[in-house]
Motif scaffolding. Structure first.
Motif, mmCIF file in Angstrom:
data_model
loop_
_atom_site.group_PDB
_atom_site.id
_atom_site.type_symbol
_atom_site.label_atom_id
_atom_site.label_comp_id
_atom_site.label_asym_id
_atom_site.label_seq_id
_atom_site.Cartn_x
_atom_site.Cartn_y
_atom_site.Cartn_z
ATOM 1 N N LEU A 144 -10.839 26.868 78.290
ATOM 2 C CA LEU A 144 -10.380 25.930 77.267
ATOM 3 C C LEU A 144 -11.418 25.766 76.166
ATOM 4 O O LEU A 144 -11.087 25.756 74.977
ATOM 5 C CB LEU A 144 -10.069 24.568 77.900
ATOM 6 N N GLY A 145 -12.691 25.635 76.571
ATOM 7 C CA GLY A 145 -13.751 25.485 75.585
ATOM 8 C C GLY A 145 -13.817 26.676 74.648
ATOM 9 O O GLY A 145 -13.929 26.523 73.419
ATOM 10 N N ALA A 146 -13.718 27.874 75.201
ATOM 11 C CA ALA A 146 -13.788 29.094 74.395
ATOM 12 C C ALA A 146 -12.558 29.244 73.495
ATOM 13 O O ALA A 146 -12.680 29.616 72.322
ATOM 14 C CB ALA A 146 -13.928 30.308 75.312
ATOM 15 N N LEU A 147 -11.381 28.943 74.029
ATOM 16 C CA LEU A 147 -10.156 29.091 73.243
ATOM 17 C C LEU A 147 -10.119 28.118 72.067
ATOM 18 O O LEU A 147 -9.682 28.478 70.966
ATOM 19 C CB LEU A 147 -8.933 28.874 74.138
ATOM 20 N N LEU A 148 -10.595 26.898 72.298
ATOM 21 C CA LEU A 148 -10.618 25.917 71.210
ATOM 22 C C LEU A 148 -11.601 26.331 70.116
ATOM 23 O O LEU A 148 -11.326 26.172 68.925
ATOM 24 C CB LEU A 148 -10.979 24.526 71.757
ATOM 25 N N ILE A 149 -12.734 26.855 70.519
ATOM 26 C CA ILE A 149 -13.703 27.341 69.528
ATOM 27 C C ILE A 149 -13.131 28.534 68.773
ATOM 28 O O ILE A 149 -13.268 28.630 67.545
ATOM 29 C CB ILE A 149 -15.031 27.717 70.212
#
Length: 219
Positions: free
Chosen positions: A202-207
């Protein structure tokens, strides 16, 4: 009014809505009590990651509102990098709540039970508008990829707390019941691994979503 200012106004509205929804839910716990899977009252609501993540989200939205207003006053202003990074942390937290609810719990409980009352905001609306706001409308620079690791801190802190209160203490010793069922069949480590991977993703996709979009319109 240019695109940057229009996006800022949308960001302001989203952040204000997040704060209002969170306050509404918290007031509800201390007045009428929760509904559905959040049928608790008063401070007992604070043991749920759902509630804690939404509070964190509201606090980071408040920080962003300050910069939204600054940009309205001065069109050359923008959110500082640390503010958008904090917003990323809060957004990952509520999106983890959303993902766990709809990928793990809804298949067995049904949707209605998970979005009754103010759970509608905490489980569904706030996470989605937070993600949209962070990726597409919040003013400020792109977010460094290393913040994927930083955004996992709330989850890791709660995981330690949950382990102590559920697995170490338990309800018979003043702890908690395994209300998230993460220790089903004594396989908490599988749940931990799954949540760890989900949070990082989730962190990577949002970034990724923000940085790709920010290159053209937000930076």
């Amino acid at each position: 009014m240019g695109p940057k200012m229009i996006f800022n106004v949308i960001s302001l509205l989203i952040n204000a809505a997040i704060v209002i929804f969170t306050l509404k839910a918290l007031i509800g716990f201390f007045t009428v009590g929760g509904k559905g899977n959040m049928k608790v009252r008063d401070y007992s609501a604070l043991k749920y990651f759902t509630v804690l993540s939404n509070i964190l989200m509201a606090l980071t939205a408040l920080v962003m509102i300050v910069f939204n207003v600054m940009l309205l006053v001065n069109a050359q202003a923008s959110a500082h990098g640390w503010a958008i990074a904090l917003k990323h942390v809060g957004t990952v937290a509520v999106m983890l709540t959303f993902s766990v609810v709809f990928m793990i719990f809804v298949p067995s409980t049904g949707v209605k039970f998970m979005i009754e009352g103010d759970s509608l905001y905490m489980h569904l609306i706030t996470p989605l508008i937070a993600a949209v706001g962070f990726m597409f409308f919040d003013p400020g620079p792109a977010v460094g990829w290393w913040f994927t690791a930083v955004s996992m801190i709330p989850m890791l802190l709660y995981a330690v707390l949950y382990y102590i209160m559920v697995m170490v203490k338990g309800p018979d010793r003043g702890g908690w019941e395994d209300f998230y069922k993460f220790n089903a069949n004594n396989k908490w480590y599988l749940s931990a691994a799954g949540i760890f991977i989900m949070t990082a993703a989730l962190g990577a996709l949002l970034i990724l979503g923000r940085n790709v979009f920010a290159l053209g319109l937000l930076a």
